[in-house]
Design a protein around this motif. Structure first.
Motif, mmCIF file in Angstrom:
data_model
loop_
_atom_site.group_PDB
_atom_site.id
_atom_site.type_symbol
_atom_site.label_atom_id
_atom_site.label_comp_id
_atom_site.label_asym_id
_atom_site.label_seq_id
_atom_site.Cartn_x
_atom_site.Cartn_y
_atom_site.Cartn_z
ATOM 1 N N LEU A 35 2.846 4.562 -8.536
ATOM 2 C CA LEU A 35 2.908 3.725 -7.345
ATOM 3 C C LEU A 35 1.788 2.702 -7.360
ATOM 4 C CD1 LEU A 35 4.197 3.049 -4.626
ATOM 5 C CD2 LEU A 35 2.724 4.771 -3.568
ATOM 6 N N ARG A 36 0.591 3.129 -7.709
ATOM 7 C CA ARG A 36 -0.537 2.191 -7.775
ATOM 8 C C ARG A 36 -0.257 1.082 -8.791
ATOM 9 N NH1 ARG A 36 -4.277 1.075 -11.141
ATOM 10 N NH2 ARG A 36 -3.811 2.873 -12.484
ATOM 11 N N TYR A 64 9.337 7.960 -1.946
ATOM 12 C CA TYR A 64 9.351 9.046 -0.968
ATOM 13 C C TYR A 64 10.648 9.168 -0.170
ATOM 14 C CZ TYR A 64 4.325 9.198 -1.868
ATOM 15 O OH TYR A 64 3.098 9.303 -2.471
ATOM 16 N N GLY A 65 11.546 8.188 -0.308
ATOM 17 C CA GLY A 65 12.779 8.214 0.473
ATOM 18 C C GLY A 65 12.683 7.443 1.765
ATOM 19 N N TRP A 66 11.462 7.224 2.252
ATOM 20 C CA TRP A 66 11.207 6.392 3.441
ATOM 21 C C TRP A 66 9.731 6.027 3.420
ATOM 22 C CZ3 TRP A 66 8.388 8.550 7.860
ATOM 23 C CH2 TRP A 66 8.044 9.895 7.728
ATOM 24 N N CYS A 67 9.330 5.113 4.294
ATOM 25 C CA CYS A 67 7.937 4.665 4.332
ATOM 26 C C CYS A 67 7.111 5.681 5.113
ATOM 27 C CB CYS A 67 7.834 3.271 4.946
ATOM 28 S SG CYS A 67 8.592 1.974 3.944
ATOM 29 N N THR A 68 6.696 6.721 4.437
ATOM 30 C CA THR A 68 5.931 7.790 5.077
ATOM 31 C C THR A 68 4.552 7.280 5.482
ATOM 32 O OG1 THR A 68 4.941 8.562 3.006
ATOM 33 C CG2 THR A 68 7.098 9.462 3.594
ATOM 34 N N PRO A 69 3.930 7.870 6.500
ATOM 35 C CA PRO A 69 2.565 7.456 6.881
ATOM 36 C C PRO A 69 1.583 7.535 5.715
ATOM 37 C CG PRO A 69 3.524 8.816 8.599
ATOM 38 C CD PRO A 69 4.481 8.859 7.441
ATOM 39 N N GLY A 71 2.368 7.429 2.496
ATOM 40 C CA GLY A 71 2.745 6.401 1.535
ATOM 41 C C GLY A 71 2.248 5.029 1.950
ATOM 42 N N ILE A 72 2.312 4.745 3.239
ATOM 43 C CA ILE A 72 1.793 3.477 3.751
ATOM 44 C C ILE A 72 0.284 3.411 3.555
ATOM 45 C CG2 ILE A 72 1.381 2.173 5.874
ATOM 46 C CD1 ILE A 72 4.180 2.911 6.772
ATOM 47 N N ARG A 73 -0.421 4.514 3.797
ATOM 48 C CA ARG A 73 -1.875 4.546 3.564
ATOM 49 C C ARG A 73 -2.206 4.316 2.087
ATOM 50 N NH1 ARG A 73 -6.001 6.231 6.304
ATOM 51 N NH2 ARG A 73 -6.852 7.410 4.533
ATOM 52 N N GLN A 74 -1.413 4.888 1.206
ATOM 53 C CA GLN A 74 -1.641 4.692 -0.215
ATOM 54 C C GLN A 74 -1.458 3.228 -0.597
ATOM 55 O OE1 GLN A 74 1.206 7.452 -1.761
ATOM 56 N NE2 GLN A 74 -0.047 9.259 -1.318
ATOM 57 N N ALA A 75 -0.374 2.624 -0.105
ATOM 58 C CA ALA A 75 -0.135 1.211 -0.396
ATOM 59 C C ALA A 75 -1.234 0.336 0.196
ATOM 60 C CB ALA A 75 1.233 0.791 0.141
ATOM 61 N N ALA A 76 -1.686 0.688 1.396
ATOM 62 C CA ALA A 76 -2.743 -0.085 2.051
ATOM 63 C C ALA A 76 -4.039 -0.029 1.250
ATOM 64 C CB ALA A 76 -2.970 0.431 3.469
ATOM 65 N N ALA A 77 -4.351 1.137 0.697
ATOM 66 C CA ALA A 77 -5.569 1.275 -0.100
ATOM 67 C C ALA A 77 -5.501 0.414 -1.344
ATOM 68 C CB ALA A 77 -5.791 2.744 -0.468
ATOM 69 N N VAL A 78 -4.329 0.364 -1.979
ATOM 70 C CA VAL A 78 -4.177 -0.446 -3.186
ATOM 71 C C VAL A 78 -4.245 -1.928 -2.845
ATOM 72 C CG1 VAL A 78 -2.661 -1.013 -5.126
ATOM 73 C CG2 VAL A 78 -2.803 1.346 -4.317
ATOM 74 N N MET A 79 -3.618 -2.322 -1.724
ATOM 75 C CA MET A 79 -3.528 -3.731 -1.365
ATOM 76 C C MET A 79 -4.750 -4.238 -0.619
ATOM 77 S SD MET A 79 0.463 -4.221 -0.239
ATOM 78 C CE MET A 79 0.213 -6.003 -0.245
ATOM 79 N N ARG A 80 -5.659 -3.339 -0.234
ATOM 80 C CA ARG A 80 -6.825 -3.707 0.579
ATOM 81 C C ARG A 80 -6.369 -4.311 1.904
ATOM 82 N NH1 ARG A 80 -9.766 -0.653 0.066
ATOM 83 N NH2 ARG A 80 -11.536 -1.874 0.842
ATOM 84 N N ALA A 81 -5.477 -3.583 2.567
ATOM 85 C CA ALA A 81 -4.973 -3.967 3.883
ATOM 86 C C ALA A 81 -5.044 -2.748 4.777
ATOM 87 C CB ALA A 81 -3.530 -4.467 3.782
ATOM 88 N N THR A 82 -4.894 -2.945 6.080
ATOM 89 C CA THR A 82 -4.885 -1.797 6.983
ATOM 90 C C THR A 82 -3.490 -1.174 7.005
ATOM 91 O OG1 THR A 82 -4.272 -3.090 8.932
ATOM 92 C CG2 THR A 82 -6.639 -2.874 8.446
#
Length: 210
Positions: A35-36, A64-69, A71-82
């Motif tokens: 994912l990263r 994950y099958g949906w945008c899990t909380p 999963g969103i935190r993981q994406a946010a950490a990679v993208m440097r977003a909240t």
């Protein structure tokens, strides 16, 4: 006039009721390596990394099958977003889900071209065929951009049409059994302009000739 309540938003400004959300650090989240890497690849395609928000969330949903909380935190950490920023994007688009949905996703187009050719009836047929099965998520969709095969539906990210209402039950049964869904109605099997064979058949023929 002196007894009227005073809106402090006009005199002191609005004060948040909690501390602003922080951008999570990558080491704080257990982000899967694939994912990263995928999100970093997507960010590299845009001058502004936030432009990759939708495809990054799509990568989360596919994993994950949906945008899990989480999963969103993981994406946010990679993208440097909240996480709140990415959640606001996910909640805006119908094809991104912020709550659990079935493993199989069916979106039936109900816009004017499909509606005029029985799109509403096709949607009801899919809903009836799926019943209360939690593994099958059926929804109407405003437009899927395939008016030439109206009425049509997207089934697990593949386009099918034109569809008859009776084919809805067949499609759902094939999904449940793990069979190929309506192979003769799949968009990728339709002839290309100029009478050329579908891309899938052309590739197969080329492979046979080698």
């Amino acid at each position: 006039m002196a007894d009227l309540p005073i809106d402090i938003a006009l005199t002191e400004g609005r004060v948040p009721d909690r501390a602003p959300e922080q951008i999570p650090e990558l080491h704080e989240v257990d982000c899967p390596e694939e994912l990263r890497e995928r999100i970093e690849e997507l960010m590299g395609k845009y001058p502004d990394r936030k432009s990759a928000s939708i495809p990054a969330l799509w990568a989360v949903q596919r994993l994950y099958g949906w945008c899990t909380p989480e999963g969103i935190r993981q994406a946010a950490a990679v993208m440097r977003a909240t996480p709140a920023y990415l959640e606001s994007v996910a909640s805006f688009y119908d094809l991104l889900h912020t709550e659990p949905v079935g493993a199989h996703k069916v979106a039936v187009c109900t816009n004017i071209s499909c509606w005029m050719r029985g799109g509403d009836e096709l949607l009801e047929a899919f809903r009836a065929a799926a019943g209360d099965d939690p593994d099958v998520f059926v929804t109407g969709f405003e437009c899927l951009g395939a008016c030439d095969i109206a009425p049509m539906a997207s089934i697990d990210e593949r386009y099918f049409g034109p569809l008859e209402t009776a084919e809805a039950r067949t499609a759902i049964e094939q999904l449940r059994d793990g069979d190929e869904v309506l192979p003769e109605k799949a968009l990728e099997r339709r002839p290309l302009p100029g009478g050329n064979p579908p891309a899938a058949d052309a590739e197969a023929s080329e492979g046979d000739s080698r």
